[in-house]
Write a protein that holds these residues in place. Structure first.
Motif, PDB file in Angstrom:
ATOM      1  N   ARG A   3      27.970  40.522  49.244  1.00 14.72           N
ATOM      2  CA  ARG A   3      29.050  40.965  50.138  1.00 14.72           C
ATOM      3  C   ARG A   3      28.860  40.413  51.545  1.00 14.72           C
ATOM      4  O   ARG A   3      29.837  40.043  52.213  1.00 14.72           O
ATOM      5  CB  ARG A   3      29.119  42.496  50.152  1.00 14.72           C
TER       6      ARG A   3
ATOM      7  N   ARG B 262      29.826  36.742  51.612  1.00 18.52           N
ATOM      8  CA  ARG B 262      31.289  36.626  51.587  1.00 18.52           C
ATOM      9  C   ARG B 262      31.881  36.983  52.935  1.00 18.52           C
ATOM     10  O   ARG B 262      32.863  36.352  53.374  1.00 18.52           O
ATOM     11  CB  ARG B 262      31.847  37.550  50.502  1.00 18.52           C
TER      12      ARG B 262
ATOM     13  N   ASP C 221      30.916  30.989  49.808  1.00 16.92           N
ATOM     14  CA  ASP C 221      31.331  31.149  48.413  1.00 16.92           C
ATOM     15  C   ASP C 221      30.175  31.738  47.618  1.00 16.92           C
ATOM     16  O   ASP C 221      29.195  31.052  47.311  1.00 16.92           O
ATOM     17  CB  ASP C 221      31.746  29.790  47.846  1.00 16.92           C
TER      18      ASP C 221
ATOM     19  N   ARG D 168      36.925  35.468  53.411  1.00 19.00           N
ATOM     20  CA  ARG D 168      36.775  35.775  51.986  1.00 19.00           C
ATOM     21  C   ARG D 168      36.812  37.276  51.739  1.00 19.00           C
ATOM     22  O   ARG D 168      36.419  38.079  52.578  1.00 19.00           O
ATOM     23  CB  ARG D 168      35.457  35.211  51.431  1.00 19.00           C
TER      24      ARG D 168
ATOM     25  N   THR E 286      35.347  40.487  50.374  1.00 18.45           N
ATOM     26  CA  THR E 286      33.992  40.924  50.067  1.00 18.45           C
ATOM     27  C   THR E 286      33.898  41.570  48.685  1.00 18.45           C
ATOM     28  O   THR E 286      32.805  41.728  48.146  1.00 18.45           O
ATOM     29  CB  THR E 286      33.488  41.919  51.132  1.00 18.45           C
TER      30      THR E 286
ATOM     31  N   ASN F 217      35.386  37.751  46.245  1.00 18.82           N
ATOM     32  CA  ASN F 217      35.072  36.382  46.682  1.00 18.82           C
ATOM     33  C   ASN F 217      36.304  35.509  46.854  1.00 18.82           C
ATOM     34  O   ASN F 217      36.203  34.326  47.174  1.00 18.82           O
ATOM     35  CB  ASN F 217      34.093  35.697  45.710  1.00 18.82           C
TER      36      ASN F 217
END
Length: 243
Positions: free
Chosen positions: A102, A105, A110, A178, A180, A183
């Motif tokens: 997490r 992200r 990635d 992104r 979390t 992704n």
């Protein structure tokens, strides 16, 4: 193994894997005369994902080198930043590294994550199929030959894990881009688009939202934003110091 004896000296960073090396100096190791140096090093407990240069009597050799009696081996650690050729830098994390996933992200890295224990074979196969660097504290998993690439996560503390991964691989950071949770990539969203996910107080208080393109989850600067902002600012500052 009860064949030719060699002496192996490990970089201090690798002593975690080889307790007998902590006493300092070279460790005497009996080989079978046919196994490669890479196999010998792994049999002593060090995944090859953590090994940099292998030196025999002062010269660098490949992991396929078959050691002979009397050779003195130095096992170096992986140089930093570590470059993974041939693919965009992407990660795969096992079931035990959810917090690290997490946080990666959050920084726009990635980072795929398996939230259930699907087994080492399946994880290694996914690493190879998607060309992702496998992050794990499971040494057995990191020794699997089908891995695309891998790295041992040395700490059990998420903040230290994050710092180590960023220092080792120096990924590009794109915070707040992104999801979390899954992704996926985020996009700007209107309040109307995410209204079904908002409580009344949130609808009254916030005007700026984002939404995951993959799972549809909504994001806004809520109660935990300051804590997340601190993680982001610390990572960016450390990235700037590394140059």
């Amino acid at each position: 193994m009860n064949g030719p004896e060699i002496r192996v000296e490990f970089a201090p960073e690798l002593h975690l894997f080889v307790p007998q090396a902590r006493r300092g100096g070279a460790t005497p190791v009996a080989t079978d005369g046919v196994s490669t140096l890479g196999h010998v090093v792994e049999s002593l407990g060090v995944p090859l994902t953590e090994v940099g240069a292998l030196e025999v009597d002062g010269r660098e050799v490949p992991a396929s080198h078959v050691p002979a009696a009397g050779e003195r081996v130095r096992v170096r650690t992986v140089p930093r930043p570590q470059r993974v050729p041939g693919a965009p830098l992407r990660f795969l994390l096992d079931v035990h590294l959810g917090t690290l996933a997490r946080r990666l992200r959050l920084l726009g890295v990635d980072a795929a994550y398996e939230s259930t224990d699907i087994g080492d074979a399946a994880l290694a196969a996914r690493s190879a199929a998607e060309r992702r660097v496998m992050l794990s504290r499971d040494r057995g998993l990191l020794r699997r030959r089908e891995l695309w690439a891998g790295a041992f996560v040395y700490s059990t503390r998420p903040e230290e894990q994050l710092r180590d991964v960023l220092d080792r691989f120096a990924p590009d950071l794109r915070p707040w881009t992104r999801c979390t949770a899954c992704n996926g990539l985020l996009r700007e969203a209107t309040k109307e688009e995410v209204a079904d996910q908002l409580h009344t107080g949130t609808r009254r208080t916030y005007e700026v939202f984002a939404r995951c393109r993959a799972c549809g989850r909504a994001y806004w600067k809520g109660a935990h934003h300051e804590q997340l902002e601190a993680i982001v600012e610390r990572a960016l500052a450390e990235q700037a110091r590394r140059g």
